[in-house]
Design a protein around this motif. Structure first.
Motif, mmCIF file in Angstrom:
data_model
loop_
_atom_site.group_PDB
_atom_site.id
_atom_site.type_symbol
_atom_site.label_atom_id
_atom_site.label_comp_id
_atom_site.label_asym_id
_atom_site.label_seq_id
_atom_site.Cartn_x
_atom_site.Cartn_y
_atom_site.Cartn_z
ATOM 1 N N ASP A 138 -11.808 -11.950 9.263
ATOM 2 C CA ASP A 138 -11.706 -10.731 10.077
ATOM 3 C C ASP A 138 -12.658 -10.810 11.266
ATOM 4 O OD1 ASP A 138 -9.802 -9.368 8.353
ATOM 5 O OD2 ASP A 138 -11.453 -9.213 6.926
ATOM 6 N N GLY A 139 -12.091 -10.738 12.461
ATOM 7 C CA GLY A 139 -12.875 -10.817 13.685
ATOM 8 C C GLY A 139 -12.858 -12.192 14.322
ATOM 9 N N ILE A 140 -12.477 -13.218 13.555
ATOM 10 C CA ILE A 140 -12.404 -14.581 14.084
ATOM 11 C C ILE A 140 -10.956 -15.074 14.087
ATOM 12 C CG2 ILE A 140 -13.152 -16.988 13.793
ATOM 13 C CD1 ILE A 140 -15.371 -14.973 14.721
ATOM 14 N N GLY A 148 -10.338 -3.438 10.099
ATOM 15 C CA GLY A 148 -10.920 -2.840 8.899
ATOM 16 C C GLY A 148 -10.022 -3.013 7.686
ATOM 17 N N TYR A 149 -10.446 -3.861 6.771
ATOM 18 C CA TYR A 149 -9.743 -4.103 5.499
ATOM 19 C C TYR A 149 -8.274 -4.473 5.716
ATOM 20 C CZ TYR A 149 -13.988 -2.041 3.665
ATOM 21 O OH TYR A 149 -15.311 -1.770 3.389
ATOM 22 N N VAL A 150 -8.029 -5.398 6.620
ATOM 23 C CA VAL A 150 -6.664 -5.850 6.903
ATOM 24 C C VAL A 150 -6.099 -6.528 5.656
ATOM 25 C CG1 VAL A 150 -5.257 -7.404 8.296
ATOM 26 C CG2 VAL A 150 -7.117 -6.107 9.373
ATOM 27 N N HIS A 151 -4.967 -6.007 5.172
ATOM 28 C CA HIS A 151 -4.340 -6.598 3.989
ATOM 29 C C HIS A 151 -2.812 -6.578 4.045
ATOM 30 C CE1 HIS A 151 -4.748 -2.292 3.075
ATOM 31 N NE2 HIS A 151 -3.704 -2.443 2.275
ATOM 32 N N LYS A 152 -2.256 -6.166 5.167
ATOM 33 C CA LYS A 152 -0.796 -6.140 5.348
ATOM 34 C C LYS A 152 -0.430 -7.011 6.541
ATOM 35 C CE LYS A 152 -0.403 -1.396 3.710
ATOM 36 N NZ LYS A 152 -0.211 -0.017 4.141
ATOM 37 N N ILE A 153 0.689 -7.726 6.419
ATOM 38 C CA ILE A 153 1.142 -8.591 7.505
ATOM 39 C C ILE A 153 1.298 -7.800 8.801
ATOM 40 C CG2 ILE A 153 3.110 -9.960 8.332
ATOM 41 C CD1 ILE A 153 3.444 -10.938 5.400
#
Length: 183
Positions: A11-13, A19-24
């Protein structure tokens, strides 16, 4: 034979940190990530993802959901001609959460556990490797593992005094500025 590695925070790179990315549908690749990884591959680096995923401990998503998203991400990289050797993740949080992943561990950055696991599984020469992250905990994990080339991409988690906290950190504003460090 020892291999050199490019370790990437997620996340971020790799993806924009929403924030809490978990969906395509919420996964947005950071500009320059594919070019950077192609360059690293051309220079002989194995590529690894090293990511804290406290959203699992917090109950925002489960391991199966995270692993499915990671497999999709690895496939997108493969479509770009890039091999991600492995995705290492820490599902723990030391104090916050709703399940059995609330615990102290040796894998959550700034601890070097995930990097050390990659080093053992893939014969990584850590002194010849690179870690790119956007948080101090990324730089601390890399330092704790003996990685000398640490690149901190400025983000909402950093400020002007951040690099003074860890000696030897290289600061950049975007991934496009990282190519000079890939040798």
């Amino acid at each position: 034979m020892m291999n050199k590695a490019l370790f990437l925070d997620r996340d971020g790179i790799i993806n924009v940190d929403h924030g809490y990315v978990h969906k395509i549908e919420d996964f947005e690749f950071v500009d320059g990530i594919f070019d950077l990884c192609r360059l690293a591959t051309d220079k002989g680096y194995k590529i690894f993802v090293i990511t804290n995923q406290a959203g699992i401990a917090r109950g925002y998503y489960d391991k199966t959901t995270f692993e499915a998203l990671s497999q999709w991400m690895v496939n997108v990289f493969a479509d770009q001609g890039i091999t991600i050797a492995k995705v290492y993740y820490c599902p723990h949080h030391p104090t916050k959460g709703v399940n059995n992943f609330v615990m102290s561990c040796v894998c959550r950055k700034p601890e070097p556990g995930m990097i050390m696991q990659a080093q053992q599984e893939f014969s990584i020469a850590l002194a010849e490797s690179i870690f790119i992250g956007d948080k101090i905990s990324d730089m601390q994990a890399a330092s704790n593992a003996g990685i000398e080339c640490r690149i901190l991409v400025n983000s909402r988690y950093t400020n002007e005094s951040t690099s003074e906290q860890i000696e030897g950190v290289n600061r950049v504003n975007t991934l496009n500025q990282v190519s000079d460090y890939i040798k």
